[in-house]
Design an enzyme around this catalytic site. Structure first.
Site, mmCIF file in Angstrom:
data_model
loop_
_atom_site.group_PDB
_atom_site.id
_atom_site.type_symbol
_atom_site.label_atom_id
_atom_site.label_comp_id
_atom_site.label_asym_id
_atom_site.label_seq_id
_atom_site.Cartn_x
_atom_site.Cartn_y
_atom_site.Cartn_z
ATOM 1 N N HIS A 1 0.865 -1.186 0.000
ATOM 2 C CA HIS A 1 0.000 0.000 0.000
ATOM 3 C C HIS A 1 0.905 1.241 0.000
ATOM 4 C CE1 HIS A 1 -3.695 2.220 1.956
ATOM 5 N NE2 HIS A 1 -3.112 2.930 1.021
ATOM 6 N N PHE B 1 -1.778 5.763 -8.205
ATOM 7 C CA PHE B 1 -1.621 5.312 -6.810
ATOM 8 C C PHE B 1 -0.218 5.674 -6.310
ATOM 9 C CE2 PHE B 1 -1.242 1.122 -4.200
ATOM 10 C CZ PHE B 1 -1.687 1.740 -3.053
ATOM 11 N N HIS C 1 0.104 9.325 -5.462
ATOM 12 C CA HIS C 1 -0.561 9.613 -4.188
ATOM 13 C C HIS C 1 0.349 9.232 -3.011
ATOM 14 C CE1 HIS C 1 -3.836 9.689 -1.198
ATOM 15 N NE2 HIS C 1 -3.338 8.542 -0.759
ATOM 16 N N GLU C 2 0.916 8.019 -3.097
ATOM 17 C CA GLU C 2 1.724 7.542 -1.965
ATOM 18 C C GLU C 2 2.989 8.371 -1.801
ATOM 19 O OE1 GLU C 2 0.812 5.141 0.361
ATOM 20 O OE2 GLU C 2 -1.102 5.378 -0.657
ATOM 21 N N LYS D 1 1.923 12.115 -0.731
ATOM 22 C CA LYS D 1 1.307 12.218 0.602
ATOM 23 C C LYS D 1 2.255 11.772 1.708
ATOM 24 C CE LYS D 1 -2.617 10.630 3.361
ATOM 25 N NZ LYS D 1 -3.813 9.772 3.417
ATOM 26 N N HIS D 2 2.916 10.626 1.515
ATOM 27 C CA HIS D 2 3.723 10.042 2.592
ATOM 28 C C HIS D 2 5.224 10.214 2.364
ATOM 29 C CE1 HIS D 2 0.036 8.095 3.999
ATOM 30 N NE2 HIS D 2 -0.169 7.687 2.764
HETATM 31 P P1 5GP Z 1 -3.470 6.300 1.690
HETATM 32 O O1 5GP Z 1 -4.040 7.682 1.705
HETATM 33 O O2 5GP Z 1 -1.997 6.256 1.687
HETATM 34 O O3 5GP Z 1 -4.070 5.422 0.613
HETATM 35 O O4 5GP Z 1 -3.928 5.559 3.015
HETATM 36 C C1 5GP Z 1 -3.773 6.154 4.182
HETATM 37 C C2 5GP Z 1 -5.057 6.001 4.907
HETATM 38 O O5 5GP Z 1 -4.769 5.315 6.097
HETATM 39 C C3 5GP Z 1 -5.642 7.307 5.258
HETATM 40 O O6 5GP Z 1 -7.027 7.228 5.180
HETATM 41 C C4 5GP Z 1 -5.220 7.526 6.683
HETATM 42 O O7 5GP Z 1 -6.164 8.323 7.289
HETATM 43 C C5 5GP Z 1 -5.188 6.099 7.199
HETATM 44 N N1 5GP Z 1 -4.265 5.735 8.259
HETATM 45 C C6 5GP Z 1 -4.619 4.895 9.246
HETATM 46 N N2 5GP Z 1 -3.590 4.703 10.083
HETATM 47 C C7 5GP Z 1 -2.550 5.423 9.609
HETATM 48 C C8 5GP Z 1 -1.217 5.592 10.065
HETATM 49 O O8 5GP Z 1 -0.781 5.030 11.073
HETATM 50 N N3 5GP Z 1 -0.420 6.417 9.344
HETATM 51 C C9 5GP Z 1 -0.856 7.046 8.215
HETATM 52 N N4 5GP Z 1 -0.010 7.855 7.584
HETATM 53 N N5 5GP Z 1 -2.120 6.882 7.748
HETATM 54 C C10 5GP Z 1 -2.972 6.081 8.436
#
Ligand code: 5GP
Length: 255
Positions: free
Chosen positions: A83, A138, A141-142, A145-146
């Site tokens: 993910h 995808f 986004h990853e 965002k992260h």
């Molecule tokens: P993404 O946006 O990367 O597809 O998924 C992240 C999703 O996981 C978001 O909805 C975020 O709110 C949720 N999430 C749940 N737990 C965590 C966590 O421990 N760290 C982060 N960064 N996102 C989390």
């Protein structure tokens, strides 16, 4: 142990452990749009979290197909896929979208695309939100965002994807579970505690599982900044929490 010896050991443990003290600063999502804390002065994260997806569960929701969606592949994907590599604070929050200048550029990861398509595929046909309010892959986004929040450990897009693939291969969760008898099945249920123990024994840290209707949907591994495994905090919401017995559904191709 006298007080001074105790304090010395305590301080040594603090200085060498993964954890540091942190403040609260996070991004969140509302209605699919990213709501982002100001990128400037972003506080450094505390630990990494590798989030893995179980396509056998997620692909059950597939109702239309496209070439980008791994749920639509004819060959079975009976393995956890990636993910994302996320960064978190110890207080349960996380930063998001830390550098809007670092827009995703697929050209920067050309050598990795073969691996990413197999191990980090999209499980949907929809584009994902990007940090500038647009829509993208995808991977875009990853990263935006992260990945952009992973400084000072990871500074660039290529390193973000390469590092994530490397950790994913190093801790082959699918293999660990199959070797312990947790075989994907549409009829079996497995004790959650057994799955957690199998991973604890192999990785030496406690994972976090997320379920949907009693089926494993996501599995998270946590790491210190030097990528040594650490226990994940148990901070899933009650709706995401797994029951005592869980299923690990087989992937059924949607074509
Ligand atoms: P993404 O946006 O990367 O597809 O998924 C992240 C999703 O996981 C978001 O909805 C975020 O709110 C949720 N999430 C749940 N737990 C965590 C966590 O421990 N760290 C982060 N960064 N996102 C989390």
């Amino acid at each position: 142990m006298d007080f001074l010896t105790f304090m010395s050991v305590f301080l040594l443990l603090i200085s060498t452990s993964c954890y540091g003290l942190s403040e609260n600063h996070h991004g969140d999502e509302e209605g699919g749009l990213l709501v982002v804390a100001p990128a400037k002065q972003q506080k450094e994260f505390d630990y990494f979290l590798l989030a893995l997806l179980w396509p056998g569960t997620l692909c059950q929701g597939t109702n239309h197909c496209c070439s980008a969606n791994a749920c639509c592949r004819s060959n079975a994907t009976s393995m956890f896929t990636i993910h994302g590599l996320w960064v978190n604070y110890n207080d349960g929050t996380w930063p998001a979208c830390c550098n809007n200048g670092s827009n995703f550029d697929i050209k920067k990861i050309t050598p990795l695309l073969g691996g990413l398509q197999i191990y980090w595929p999209s499980l949907s046909c929809n584009l994902e939100s990007t940090c500038d309010g647009g829509k993208g892959l995808f991977w875009a986004h990853e990263w935006e965002k992260h990945g952009t929040c992973a400084t000072p450990v990871i500074w660039d897009e290529y390193t973000y994807f390469l590092t994530t693939l490397n950790i994913y291969f190093k801790y082959n969760i699918t293999k660990i579970l199959i070797e312990e008898g947790y075989i994907p099945s549409n009829s079996e249920k497995y004790p959650l505690g057994g799955i957690v123990s199998a991973i604890q024994n192999a990785v030496r840290a406690t994972p976090l599982l997320v379920c949907s209707d009693g089926a494993v949907q996501e599995l998270r591994l946590c790491f210190c900044k030097n990528f040594e495994p650490q226990d994940c905090p148990n901070n899933v919401t009650p709706e995401e929490a797994c029951p005592r017995y869980v299923s690990l559904p087989e992937y059924v191709p949607r074509i």
